[in-house]
Design an enzyme around this catalytic site. Structure first.
Site, short mmCIF file in Angstrom:
data_model
loop_
_atom_site.label_atom_id
_atom_site.label_comp_id
_atom_site.label_asym_id
_atom_site.label_seq_id
_atom_site.Cartn_x
_atom_site.Cartn_y
_atom_site.Cartn_z
N ASP A 477 0.84 -1.21 0.00
CA ASP A 477 0.00 0.00 0.00
C ASP A 477 0.88 1.26 0.00
O ASP A 477 2.08 1.19 0.29
CB ASP A 477 -0.89 -0.05 1.26
CG ASP A 477 -2.18 0.73 1.11
OD1 ASP A 477 -2.31 1.52 0.16
OD2 ASP A 477 -3.06 0.55 1.98
N ASP A 547 -10.68 2.17 -3.14
CA ASP A 547 -11.20 1.96 -1.79
C ASP A 547 -12.72 2.04 -1.79
O ASP A 547 -13.36 1.76 -0.78
CB ASP A 547 -10.66 3.05 -0.85
CG ASP A 547 -9.33 2.64 -0.24
OD1 ASP A 547 -8.90 1.49 -0.45
OD2 ASP A 547 -8.72 3.49 0.45
C1 DGJ Z 1 -5.81 1.99 2.08
C2 DGJ Z 1 -6.18 0.79 1.27
O1 DGJ Z 1 -6.66 1.17 0.04
C3 DGJ Z 1 -7.18 -0.04 2.05
O2 DGJ Z 1 -7.62 -1.11 1.27
C4 DGJ Z 1 -6.54 -0.51 3.31
O3 DGJ Z 1 -5.49 -1.36 3.00
C5 DGJ Z 1 -6.06 0.69 4.09
N1 DGJ Z 1 -5.23 1.56 3.33
C6 DGJ Z 1 -5.32 0.23 5.31
O4 DGJ Z 1 -4.75 1.28 5.99
#
Ligand code: DGJ
Length: 746
Positions: A477, A547
């Site tokens: 990430d 997200d």
């Molecule tokens: C952002 C990501 O896009 C989410 O899926 C998740 O992993 C969060 N970060 C976790 O902090």
């Protein structure tokens, strides 16, 4: 595929259906001639290179008043010698001059396509590609530029990159170094790009080209959700299935620029490369600089064809053969399931339930390391949180493996929290400008990945956890964009190299991890789809698309993404209703049927489903598994766009055209609606087909021309029925072979 070099110094690159032609102009520079549908190979094309002298334009050959650079189409344009359009490169000399001019020196034809060193790149063996390398020189300043063009067997993509060498005895400074330039002789195009933000990535945008400069770019040291590097130029009449379109993409994850300049003669100059703003690179005598690769593609059969050509190309020549064309596992991810609230018991229960449902991979997302109970702490400390996992993360991993699931973990390798052991030990490893408090983003700072010791440290920490847990999967990430660009270890005159050096550090960590652990499947993520680019896809064959898991919003996100990237690169998770992002309630059916058209996963508490939902989910997983190859690698067609209507539809067809699934999503319910007909795409005219749930037999040409009338409210022919707003249908089509029919080869 063929490259022809004529006596008249024309270079003709022929791909499966396209021709790309350039030549050495009389004054020695490299001029562009043609790019489009395939045309015959000839010694020269004088009818395509007619340039008539114009008043007022400067000429760069004092003996030839017609040598006017501003009238020329160039392959790689210089600055300051009469071509006033933005150049492909610019270089400054120790004496302060920024002027140079490249002329053709020689060329080489090489078999295959070598990978680039330290950068993500396309690849091909010697039989499957030809690389043409043109050497250009500016003898006055000792600059040597190699332009690389690769064409591939049975593909319509051309991969380009540029390599600079300083052969002088003094420093040269590159001020811009674009990966590709394409001068098209006209500007009757729409510019299509994919822009957005966090939670609404890659929305389709179309705007007619006009005089002057239009561009998309990023200065975030990330390809960004704001402006994706994939762009298209299409004729006005181009649709999904007809018309001409050029596509461009950049194999890079940092600051980028895709610019189109329409000049005073209606010529369109396309430039793709590292964003020149705040970029420079010092070349000491003997030094070289290699740009990232960029590519272009042409389709004379509309947008669907363009996307299909690109998808096929990425599967063959960009994505690691270890994962390309391999079915990807169905996963359960802990993030929207439990957020930071994880423990040994919760994860084991989740794993047991996942196993029973037919899920194949369990991923513990954010929260398993340091003391990470919220997003204020612990980034940089990649050791398990013993309060959550007293017996250690290796114990969890071994439990998950023991029940037959794969195991994955989330990392955010580039970041550091102020509240962390890493920060306490190495406060000067975060990116900051001396004496200035750096900006925060999501409570976190960014590590200086241009420094080898920083990358080494993160590699060692990750290596330990990976080895202990025998990881099968990593979600990498990146949750903030980068500010305060400065590296304490770079000299003053090299600070503008920082943005690119940072990305090279990211690639270096990927490279080392992939080398050490080749079987780990990486999924890239940047607060969702903020780093959805080909640079990432080279290392991590799939990316978290957004997200935003609300299926209504996902229709736009996945539809927009599909223009430049195949379904095998997009991950889509069934999440809870009401949606955590929009509060909208949708049926499980709708959520499933949107996620099927991607690499499927789940991100909801499957341990608390009622028995009906549990059964439906289990059946849904079985259904996806039996069509997984079709969903992940089938030929994808867009039928109805969410960007201008209430009904959205798309379709996948197997390469042998024996199977297809069409999805149709109605966003809002309509009273007394206009009847609809479904016209299929991509089937075989001469095959017979059966639609699941209907008794009739159809031929391919019947389904693709007449189609079938759809019932006003779902009845026969749909896999699942739901009511009111947010209705979705899946229509499954299979080749029909009457029992007893024997096919013989004669
Ligand atoms: C952002 C990501 O896009 C989410 O899926 C998740 O992993 C969060 N970060 C976790 O902090």
């Amino acid at each position: 595929m063929r490259v022809a070099v004529s006596d008249s110094q024309y270079f003709h690159l022929q791909t499966m259906t396209t021709s790309y032609i350039f030549r050495v102009i009389e004054n020695g520079s490299l001029g562009h001639v043609y790019y489009g549908k395939k045309i015959p190979i000839k010694d020269k094309y004088p009818h395509l290179t007619l340039v008539e002298e114009r008043g007022f334009e400067p000429y760069n050959d004092v003996n030839n008043t017609a040598s006017q650079p501003s009238l020329m189409l160039y392959e790689y344009s210089s600055y300051g010698r009469g071509d006033f359009r933005h150049p492909a490169y610019q270089v400054s000399l120790e004496n302060g001059s920024r002027i140079s001019e490249l002329v053709y020196d020689s060329h080489q034809l090489l078999p295959g396509k070598k990978k680039l060193d330290g950068l993500p790149s396309t690849f091909a063996n010697d039989e499957d590609a030809i690389t043409l390398v043109i050497k250009l020189i500016d003898p006055l300043i000792g600059l040597v530029v190699h332009l690389s063009y690769t064409i591939f067997e049975n593909q319509d993509v051309i991969v380009r990159s540029t390599h600079f060498t300083n052969e002088s005895s003094k420093d040269l400074k590159l001020l811009r170094a674009m990966s590709l330039q394409l001068d098209l002789p006209n500007s009757e195009y729409d510019f299509i790009h994919f822009s957005g933000a966090w939670l609404r990535e890659r929305y389709w945008n179309k705007t007619p080209l006009r005089s002057g400069i239009q561009s998309v770019d990023s200065l975030r040291i990330s390809s960004s959700p704001q402006q994706n590097p994939f762009i298209m130029l299409a004729n006005k009449e181009t649709t999904e299935d007809y018309g001409k379109v050029y596509g461009f993409n950049f194999i890079y994850s940092g600051n980028h620029l895709e610019q189109i300049e329409v000049d005073h003669f209606g010529v369109s100059r396309i430039l793709v490369g590292i964003n020149p703003l705040d970029f420079s690179w010092t070349l000491s005598p003997g030094d070289s600089f290699q740009t990232p690769e960029a590519l272009h593609c042409f389709s004379s059969e509309g947008f669907n064809k363009m996307s299909q050509l690109l998808a096929n190309f990425y599967h063959e020549h960009l994505v690691s053969p270890i994962f390309s064309k391999k079915e990807r596992p169905i996963l359960i991810n802990s993030w929207e399931t439990t957020y930071f609230d994880i423990s040994t018991t919760k994860i084991k229960t989740l794993a047991d339930t996942a196993k029973d449902l037919g899920i194949e991979l369990l991923v513990i997302d954010d929260g398993w390391y340091g003391h990470r109970d919220n997003d204020h702490t612990s980034l940089g400390d990649w050791t398990e949180d013993k309060t959550k996992f007293p017996e250690g993360i290796a114990h969890i991993a071994s439990y998950v493996h023991s029940i037959g699931l794969k195991f994955g973990l989330w990392f955010e390798p580039e970041m550091v929290s102020q509240e962390s052991d890493l920060y306490r030990s190495y406060p000067d490893w975060r990116i900051e400008v001396p004496n200035r408090q750096p900006c925060l983003g999501r409570q976190q700072f960014v590590l200086d990945f241009s420094r080898k010791e920083v990358v080494d440290n993160i590699f060692s920490q990750m290596e330990k956890i990976i080895t202990e847990t025998k990881l099968d999967y990593i979600k990498w990430d990146m949750n903030r964009h980068i500010t305060d660009l400065y590296s304490l270890t770079l000299s003053n005159n090299k600070q503008q190299e920082f943005a690119h050096r940072y990305i090279l550090g990211v690639y270096n960590l990927y490279e080392r991890l992939i080398h050490a652990f080749p079987s780990i499947l990486f999924e890239s993520c940047a607060s969702g789809g903020g780093r959805f680019d080909l640079g990432m896809m080279y290392y991590a064959p799939q990316a978290w698309t957004s997200d935003n898991t609300d299926p209504i919003e996902r229709l736009k996100i996945q539809y927009g993404t599909s223009y430049g990237y195949p379904l095998s690169m997009m991950t889509g998770h069934v999440s809870a209703s009401p949606s955590h992002q929009t509060g909208r309630k949708t049926s499980l059916t709708f959520r499933e049927q949107v996620s099927y058209f991607s690499v499927l996963g789940y991100e909801l508490d499957i341990t608390r489903l009622d028995s009906t939902a549990y059964r439906q989910l289990k059946e849904g997983i079985d259904f996806y598994k039996s069509y997984r190859n079709l969903f992940q690698y089938g030929t994808f067609y867009r039928l109805l766009s969410p960007f201008n209507q209430n009904v959205v539809s798309w379709q996948v067809v197997s390469p042998d055209k024996t199977k297809s699934v069409v999805a149709r999503y109605q966003i809002l319910s309509e009273a007394n609606p206009i009847p609809a007909t479904l016209i299929f795409k991509g089937l075989d005219n001469n095959k017979s087909y059966k639609i699941e749930g209907l008794d009739e037999i159809f031929t391919g040409d019947e389904l693709m021309n007449a189609g079938i009338c759809l019932p006003l409210s779902p009845k026969a022919g749909e896999r699942v029925i739901n009511v009111s707003d947010f209705k979705s249908w899946l229509i499954v089509v299979k080749e029909y072979q009457p029992v007893g029919l024997v096919t013989k080869n004669c």
